[in-house]
Design a protein around this motif. Structure first.
Motif, PDB file in Angstrom:
ATOM      1  N   GLY A 525      46.279  19.146  37.775  1.00 26.78           N
ATOM      2  CA  GLY A 525      44.851  19.455  37.886  1.00 26.78           C
ATOM      3  C   GLY A 525      44.207  18.768  39.070  1.00 26.78           C
ATOM      4  O   GLY A 525      43.411  19.371  39.804  1.00 26.78           O
ATOM      5  N   LEU A 526      44.563  17.498  39.304  1.00 29.13           N
ATOM      6  CA  LEU A 526      43.993  16.760  40.437  1.00 29.13           C
ATOM      7  C   LEU A 526      44.452  17.337  41.772  1.00 29.13           C
ATOM      8  O   LEU A 526      43.694  17.346  42.755  1.00 29.13           O
ATOM      9  CB  LEU A 526      44.367  15.284  40.342  1.00 29.13           C
ATOM     10  CG  LEU A 526      43.703  14.496  39.201  1.00 29.13           C
ATOM     11  CD1 LEU A 526      44.265  13.081  39.133  1.00 29.13           C
ATOM     12  CD2 LEU A 526      42.189  14.458  39.376  1.00 29.13           C
ATOM     13  N   ILE A 527      45.703  17.814  41.826  1.00 28.40           N
ATOM     14  CA  ILE A 527      46.184  18.465  43.048  1.00 28.40           C
ATOM     15  C   ILE A 527      45.307  19.665  43.381  1.00 28.40           C
ATOM     16  O   ILE A 527      44.896  19.859  44.536  1.00 28.40           O
ATOM     17  CB  ILE A 527      47.658  18.902  42.876  1.00 28.40           C
ATOM     18  CG1 ILE A 527      48.580  17.687  42.926  1.00 28.40           C
ATOM     19  CG2 ILE A 527      48.063  19.894  43.965  1.00 28.40           C
ATOM     20  CD1 ILE A 527      50.025  18.001  42.593  1.00 28.40           C
ATOM     21  N   LEU A 528      45.007  20.470  42.371  1.00 25.61           N
ATOM     22  CA  LEU A 528      44.166  21.649  42.602  1.00 25.61           C
ATOM     23  C   LEU A 528      42.753  21.248  43.011  1.00 25.61           C
ATOM     24  O   LEU A 528      42.161  21.855  43.910  1.00 25.61           O
ATOM     25  CB  LEU A 528      44.124  22.521  41.347  1.00 25.61           C
ATOM     26  CG  LEU A 528      45.394  23.306  41.026  1.00 25.61           C
ATOM     27  CD1 LEU A 528      45.219  24.095  39.731  1.00 25.61           C
ATOM     28  CD2 LEU A 528      45.739  24.268  42.163  1.00 25.61           C
ATOM     29  N   VAL A 529      42.199  20.233  42.365  1.00 28.87           N
ATOM     30  CA  VAL A 529      40.851  19.765  42.717  1.00 28.87           C
ATOM     31  C   VAL A 529      40.821  19.315  44.176  1.00 28.87           C
ATOM     32  O   VAL A 529      39.941  19.711  44.957  1.00 28.87           O
ATOM     33  CB  VAL A 529      40.412  18.606  41.787  1.00 28.87           C
ATOM     34  CG1 VAL A 529      39.135  17.940  42.326  1.00 28.87           C
ATOM     35  CG2 VAL A 529      40.168  19.112  40.376  1.00 28.87           C
ATOM     36  N   GLY A 530      41.807  18.486  44.562  1.00 25.93           N
ATOM     37  CA  GLY A 530      41.857  17.991  45.942  1.00 25.93           C
ATOM     38  C   GLY A 530      42.079  19.102  46.947  1.00 25.93           C
ATOM     39  O   GLY A 530      41.435  19.133  48.008  1.00 25.93           O
ATOM     40  N   ALA A 531      42.983  20.043  46.634  1.00 33.07           N
ATOM     41  CA  ALA A 531      43.275  21.139  47.557  1.00 33.07           C
ATOM     42  C   ALA A 531      42.057  22.035  47.744  1.00 33.07           C
ATOM     43  O   ALA A 531      41.739  22.457  48.865  1.00 33.07           O
ATOM     44  CB  ALA A 531      44.456  21.953  47.045  1.00 33.07           C
ATOM     45  N   LEU A 532      41.363  22.332  46.651  1.00 32.99           N
ATOM     46  CA  LEU A 532      40.190  23.210  46.732  1.00 32.99           C
ATOM     47  C   LEU A 532      39.090  22.601  47.591  1.00 32.99           C
ATOM     48  O   LEU A 532      38.538  23.256  48.482  1.00 32.99           O
ATOM     49  CB  LEU A 532      39.644  23.487  45.327  1.00 32.99           C
ATOM     50  CG  LEU A 532      40.363  24.548  44.508  1.00 32.99           C
ATOM     51  CD1 LEU A 532      39.897  24.495  43.057  1.00 32.99           C
ATOM     52  CD2 LEU A 532      40.110  25.931  45.083  1.00 32.99           C
TER      53      LEU A 532
END
Length: 832
Positions: A525-532
């Motif tokens: 989830g944090l990967i997606l938050v950071g990537a977005l």
């Protein structure tokens, strides 16, 4: 040495080629022996088994020996070998020599074979009752990998490509008919400048360990079907599947970090076909892991778990075909060129695909497929749905990435998406919305049955809170300005983090079993938050409002409005910073540009200052190749790279190999000054003070005799608030006067100590200044990436979660094996 060609060192090549043949033969022997050991029911079983092990041990020694021979050739700059000449050079530091190992196809095949050999030995040690069938598959895979390195032609068809082919065998030309041709080969072609980064020392080994480890769960699945041990292989294979997912995922993220640290496209993911090819099998194995867990807990979805494990390894081989066959040459800048092995790679894929299809068809009626449907409100049902969407995501990536393959097979002229980044972003984001929501929802479900009222209330509360928090993040970061689907992904990613954080909190209440998956999901989830946030809301800081366009050629690859020109020692304002290009340093082949960033408040006080050193190479083949430098903050990164600079390749020495007279033309006419120690000389952009006369100085490689004298004029130079030191030298040798000028490039100066005037206790110094028209400059781009640390920290957290899951599954497997052995012992005692 060969008497026909002077200076050739043929022994390491002959040894290397011998070990390639031995690696192929021993792997084939091992595969055949393990096969007969698996199928044999007579006394020869033990003999075949012993021979299988010996064959694989010999293969392992051979693979290591191939690597040793290749390293010897590259390290000793034996450019009579094509691989060393094509991928290395004398100027390459030792740590990048390691990178040159896997720049070429042959080296990367060797790396893959090395890791597969390591894993095979691990299986010999750990697989126990599974060793024979599992090692049959691994040895077969090792045989096909070794065949990729043989490098011979058979009936007009090329079988592999050897790293030990001589330069004169690989390249045609009249020079290679000369016995002394090596005297003309002064240096190698060198390593691609983009690969000269520390991440490329560790990224490929990690990535290829991930590819190699995919064979282990595949081998267990084949063994389970082959030996009709349908239920037993899943728990045995699960820890290895988790390991493969963890390592391959880490390798992929390392690649994105390399892109972020070294490439100048301004980001960490570009949906390049080669990037896609590495992700495709990872997605299916992620889905496989989840369905394997479902089957272990409920007995449901057996075929789906088996199919996903099998197809994951087949897709690894297909990804290898995509990147190595040359078929992506027009759509990817990262793909290998075609070495004439296209059909060889196709056959590799088809062999393993045929094995999968045959075993599934042959065992279809026996497979433990449950006819009862899963409960709608059960964890296994929604985990299964999530796996299906991961599979659909993979299908889309495969379909679009494979457009060149469809054109090759069907003779069509389909075109890839005109805006690939936008195309992949939107469609893959749609899958991400579903996957993130399911990752969160499934945490509130139980296997088999769930209290629906409690489930709906809990899910609604967490979704509502996630929507509120997500809405705040979306508004603050500006994600709402993008495609609406990215806002939904953000809410889904936050929902994933919060719902799994709840599960993690339950760990402290004693539910330790769920810890690994919860931590891995939080990381995801944090990967997606950071990537977005980082990719979606990054902003260009270097806005160019001057109207300077830098020429038509520049505009073809870069946007002039996003690049600013900095003249040396001339500060300009850029996005809240005062930016100054103030100096250079050269560490061949890289030219580093020193850029000073300052933040100054209203009172004129400097509140922050730092220096970034982006670098470039003037590469003969690729033009200006630049790598960025980045200032890392807790909540954002400031990324800087050079897009234009007037530098030349192969800078050797202080004046680039030109004579002193030629170099004087780069400066205005000199101004002479007669000064004493302590006097000051002012120049256009600062001042200098003669601090002392050094009578103990010397010039390298020029010995002084009794009456010879060498004196250095030690200057301290101040220019644009920076201080430099320089010591030009005046020498009298054998009755003749000489002077040795000193350049201070960062201040645009050259100083010549031209005369000593003893009666006045003074000296004469000539000061050369670079003219304004020839003032050094750079054109650079600066980008702000907000909250990108969520992306990197999410990766670390996800890997920790995978490790926790691997330890848990290994512990469960040991307990299960111990119970089985205890049960077997009791049965034997009862019979006795």
């Amino acid at each position: 040495m060969d008497t026909a060609f002077k200076g050739e060192h043929l022994l390491p090549g002959h040894l290397g080629q011998f070990f390639i043949i031995l690696a192929f033969g021993s792997a084939l022997l091992s595969a055949i022996s393990y096969y007969f050991a698996t199928t044999s029911t007579n006394k020869l079983d033990k003999s075949w088994f012993f021979l299988g092990r010996i064959g694989f041990f010999v293969n392992t020694i051979s693979v290591v020996s191939i690597g040793a021979c290749l390293f010897y050739i590259i390290y000793n700059n034996l450019f009579e070998y094509h691989y060393a000449w094509a991928h290395s050079s004398r100027k390459l530091p030792v740590y990048y020599i390691i990178s040159s190992y896997w720049e070429g196809q042959e080296g990367s095949f060797w790396l893959w074979a090395f890791w597969q050999a390591v894993l095979g030995n691990l299986m010999i040690w750990k697989a126990k009752t599974w060793e024979k069938p599992v090692m049959t598959v691994i040895a077969l895979s090792q045989t096909l990998l070794a065949s990729m390195l043989i490098g011979v032609e058979l009936f007009g068809t090329r079988i592999g490509s050897s790293p030990f082919i001589l330069l004169r065998q690989a390249i045609e030309g009249p020079i290679f008919s000369r016995p002394d041709y090596l005297t003309f080969i002064k240096d190698g072609n060198g390593l691609n400048p983009l690969l000269q980064n520390y991440w490329m020392v560790i990224h490929p080994p990690t990535l290829f360990l991930g590819f190699a480890s995919m064979v282990v769960p595949f081998a267990y699945a084949i063994a389970g079907l082959w030996q009709r041990r349908y239920k037993e292989w899943l728990p045995a294979a699960l820890p290895y599947a988790l390991f493969a997912v963890m390592i391959l995922g880490t390798g992929i993220i390392m690649g994105s970090f390399w892109a972020y640290e070294s490439l100048n496209f301004g980001g960490f993911w570009a949906w390049d076909p080669v990037e896609n090819a590495s992700v495709i099998p990872w997605l299916t194995l992620i889905a496989a892991v989840h369905v394997m867990v479902v089957y272990k807990n409920t007995g449901h979805s057996y075929f789906t778990a088996t199919f996903l494990v099998l197809i994951s390894f087949v897709l690894v081989l297909y990804a290898s075909f995509l990147t190595r066959s040359g078929i992506l040459g027009e759509t990817s800048v990262h793909a290998f060129t075609d070495l004439g092995m296209k059909w060889h790679l196709v056959i590799d894929v088809l062999i393993f695909l045929a094995i999968c299809v045959y075993l599934i068809i042959a065992r279809w009626k026996e497979l433990p497929i449950t006819k009862k449907d899963e409960e709608t409100y059960s964890r296994e049902f929604w985990m299964f749905v999530g796996a299906i969407f991961l599979g659909l995501s993979c299908f889309h990536l495969t379909l679009v990435t494979s457009i060149p393959v469809w054109n090759w097979i069907f003779g069509t002229k389909l075109a890839p998406p005109t805006e690939p980044v936008k195309h992949y972003n939107v469609i893959q984001a749609s899958f991400a919305v579903v996957v993130t929501l399911l990752t969160g929802v499934s945490q509130f479900l139980k296997y088999k049955t769930t209290d629906t009222t409690r489930f709906f209330i809990t899910t609604f509360v967490y979704l509502l809170f996630s929507a509120l928090l997500g809405g705040l993040v979306i508004y603050v970061t500006g994600i709402y300005k993008l495609h609406f689907i990215f806002s939904l992904v953000m809410i889904g990613a936050i929902f994933t983090v919060l719902s799994n954080a709840k599960v993690l909190s339950d760990v402290f209440k004693g539910k330790v079993k769920l810890a690994g998956s919860a931590v891995a999901h939080i990381g995801f989830g944090l990967i997606l938050v950071g990537a977005l946030i980082a990719a979606g809301t990054s902003s260009v800081v270097s806005q160019n409002n001057s109207g300077i366009g830098y020429g038509d050629e520049f505009a073809k690859t870069s946007n002039p409005k996003e690049n600013i020109m900095l003249y040396k020692n001339q500060p300009i304002q850029m996005g809240g910073y005062t930016v100054t290009y103030f100096g250079d340093s050269v560490s061949a082949p890289n030219h580093y540009f020193k850029v000073d960033y300052k933040k100054i408040d209203a009172s004129g006080k400097v509140t922050e200052e730092f220096v970034l050193k982006p670098n470039s190479q003037a590469n003969n083949k690729m033009g200006l190749v630049s790598s960025p430098d980045t200032k890392h903050y807790l909540f954002h990164d400031l990324y800087t790279h050079v897009t234009m600079a007037p530098i030349k390749g192969d800078l050797d020495g202080e004046d680039g190999g030109h004579s002193e007279t030629d170099d004087d033309k780069n400066y205005d006419a000199p101004v002479s000054h007669t000064i004493a120690v302590g006097d000051t000389i002012r120049f256009r952009e600062g001042f200098m003070v003669l601090k002392s006369l050094n009578k103990e100085t010397h010039v390298e490689n020029i010995p002084l005799k009794g009456t010879d004298v060498a004196v250095g004029a030690a200057f301290e130079i101040t220019s644009h608030e920076k201080t430099y030191k320089a010591e030009p030298i005046f020498m009298i040798k054998d009755g003749n006067a000489f002077d040795f000028a000193k350049k201070v490039d960062d201040a645009g100066l050259k100083l010549r100590f031209s005369k000593i005037i003893p009666e006045q206790n003074k000296v004469e110094v000539q000061v050369f200044q670079q003219p304004e028209s020839k003032k050094p400059y750079i054109v650079m781009k600066a980008i702000n990436f907000p909250y990108i640390n969520f992306f990197w920290s999410g990766t670390i957290i996800m890997v920790i979660g995978f490790l926790m899951s691997i330890f848990r599954r290994n512990k469960e497997l040991k307990i299960s094996n111990s119970n089985a052995e205890l049960k077997e012992s009791k049965v034997k005692l009862q019979k006795a």
